[in-house]
Design a protein around this motif. Sequence first.
Motif, PDB file in Angstrom:
ATOM      1  N   MET A   1       0.560  -1.001  -0.009  1.00 27.11           N
ATOM      2  CA  MET A   1       0.157  -0.081  -0.464  1.00 27.11           C
ATOM      3  C   MET A   1       0.689   0.966  -0.060  1.00 27.11           C
ATOM      4  O   MET A   1       0.219   1.995  -0.609  1.00 27.11           O
TER       5      MET A   1
ATOM      6  N   TRP B   1      -0.549   6.398  -6.984  1.00 29.33           N
ATOM      7  CA  TRP B   1      -1.613   7.376  -6.927  1.00 29.33           C
ATOM      8  C   TRP B   1      -1.115   9.292  -6.787  1.00 29.33           C
ATOM      9  O   TRP B   1      -1.845   9.533  -8.015  1.00 29.33           O
TER      10      TRP B   1
ATOM     11  N   TYR C   1      -3.656   6.771   3.036  1.00 32.02           N
ATOM     12  CA  TYR C   1      -3.586   5.197   2.510  1.00 32.02           C
ATOM     13  C   TYR C   1      -4.974   4.775   2.866  1.00 32.02           C
ATOM     14  O   TYR C   1      -5.549   4.570   1.487  1.00 32.02           O
ATOM     15  N   SER C   2      -6.003   5.647   3.873  1.00 29.40           N
ATOM     16  CA  SER C   2      -7.302   5.258   3.990  1.00 29.40           C
ATOM     17  C   SER C   2      -7.647   5.923   3.233  1.00 29.40           C
ATOM     18  O   SER C   2      -9.091   5.228   2.726  1.00 29.40           O
ATOM     19  N   GLU C   3      -7.426   6.662   2.520  1.00 26.01           N
ATOM     20  CA  GLU C   3      -8.384   7.596   1.211  1.00 26.01           C
ATOM     21  C   GLU C   3      -8.715   6.355   0.417  1.00 26.01           C
ATOM     22  O   GLU C   3      -9.679   6.609  -0.251  1.00 26.01           O
ATOM     23  N   ILE C   4      -7.814   6.000   0.014  1.00 19.57           N
ATOM     24  CA  ILE C   4      -7.354   4.951  -1.063  1.00 19.57           C
ATOM     25  C   ILE C   4      -8.119   3.895  -1.175  1.00 19.57           C
ATOM     26  O   ILE C   4      -8.863   3.252  -2.114  1.00 19.57           O
ATOM     27  N   LYS C   5      -8.199   3.817   0.172  1.00 14.46           N
ATOM     28  CA  LYS C   5      -9.067   1.825   0.399  1.00 14.46           C
ATOM     29  C   LYS C   5     -10.265   2.861   0.654  1.00 14.46           C
ATOM     30  O   LYS C   5     -11.048   1.391   0.026  1.00 14.46           O
ATOM     31  N   GLU C   6     -11.040   3.652   0.788  1.00 10.22           N
ATOM     32  CA  GLU C   6     -12.270   4.006   0.915  1.00 10.22           C
ATOM     33  C   GLU C   6     -12.699   3.885  -0.387  1.00 10.22           C
ATOM     34  O   GLU C   6     -13.510   3.851  -0.742  1.00 10.22           O
ATOM     35  N   ARG C   7     -11.381   4.548  -1.627  1.00  7.17           N
ATOM     36  CA  ARG C   7     -12.185   5.212  -3.012  1.00  7.17           C
ATOM     37  C   ARG C   7     -12.323   3.281  -4.232  1.00  7.17           C
ATOM     38  O   ARG C   7     -13.450   3.732  -5.019  1.00  7.17           O
TER      39      ARG C   7
ATOM     40  N   GLU D   1     -11.948  -0.424  -4.323  1.00  3.24           N
ATOM     41  CA  GLU D   1     -12.378  -1.691  -3.413  1.00  3.24           C
ATOM     42  C   GLU D   1     -10.958  -2.351  -3.452  1.00  3.24           C
ATOM     43  O   GLU D   1     -10.729  -2.608  -2.731  1.00  3.24           O
ATOM     44  N   HIS D   2      -9.873  -2.536  -4.956  1.00  7.78           N
ATOM     45  CA  HIS D   2      -8.497  -2.589  -4.804  1.00  7.78           C
ATOM     46  C   HIS D   2      -7.758  -2.147  -5.619  1.00  7.78           C
ATOM     47  O   HIS D   2      -8.137  -1.212  -6.741  1.00  7.78           O
ATOM     48  N   PHE D   3      -6.511  -2.535  -6.208  1.00  5.99           N
ATOM     49  CA  PHE D   3      -5.489  -1.723  -6.350  1.00  5.99           C
ATOM     50  C   PHE D   3      -6.325  -2.536  -8.500  1.00  5.99           C
ATOM     51  O   PHE D   3      -6.102  -1.097  -9.245  1.00  5.99           O
TER      52      PHE D   3
END
Length: 116
Positions: free
Chosen positions: A39, A46, A71-77, A79-81
């Motif tokens: 991540m 990103w 990190y948390s914003e990417i995980k929220e936005r 679903e996966h890579f």
Amino acid sequence: MVRPCIEEINRIVREDQPDDVTAYINGLQAYFKDQQLGMSEVVYLWNQAVGLLINAYAEELKDMEMEFLNYSEIKERFEHFESLCSFLHDVLASIAVNYSRKIWAKPSPNTCRISE
């Protein structure tokens, strides 16, 4: 480890030679898997991509939700890579189609492309 991927995005943005960005996106996914990148590298990729694209296409991207994320914003936005890669693909395709400005470029050797 992510630098070749960033350089390829930069090349896609600045050169005016048609190519298939789908191969680059697929290669990007394979590269991250093969290199066992995590991540922190995803966040770096990103944010570098956002910086490059906004710098080159600020007006075109104003409605495309291109913004720096942690990190948390990417995980929220995303679903996966794969969904993040799909979004990057859509952004590049949208720029090419809607703004008649060619952004595709021939890949350089040793980048994030899938090995033949």
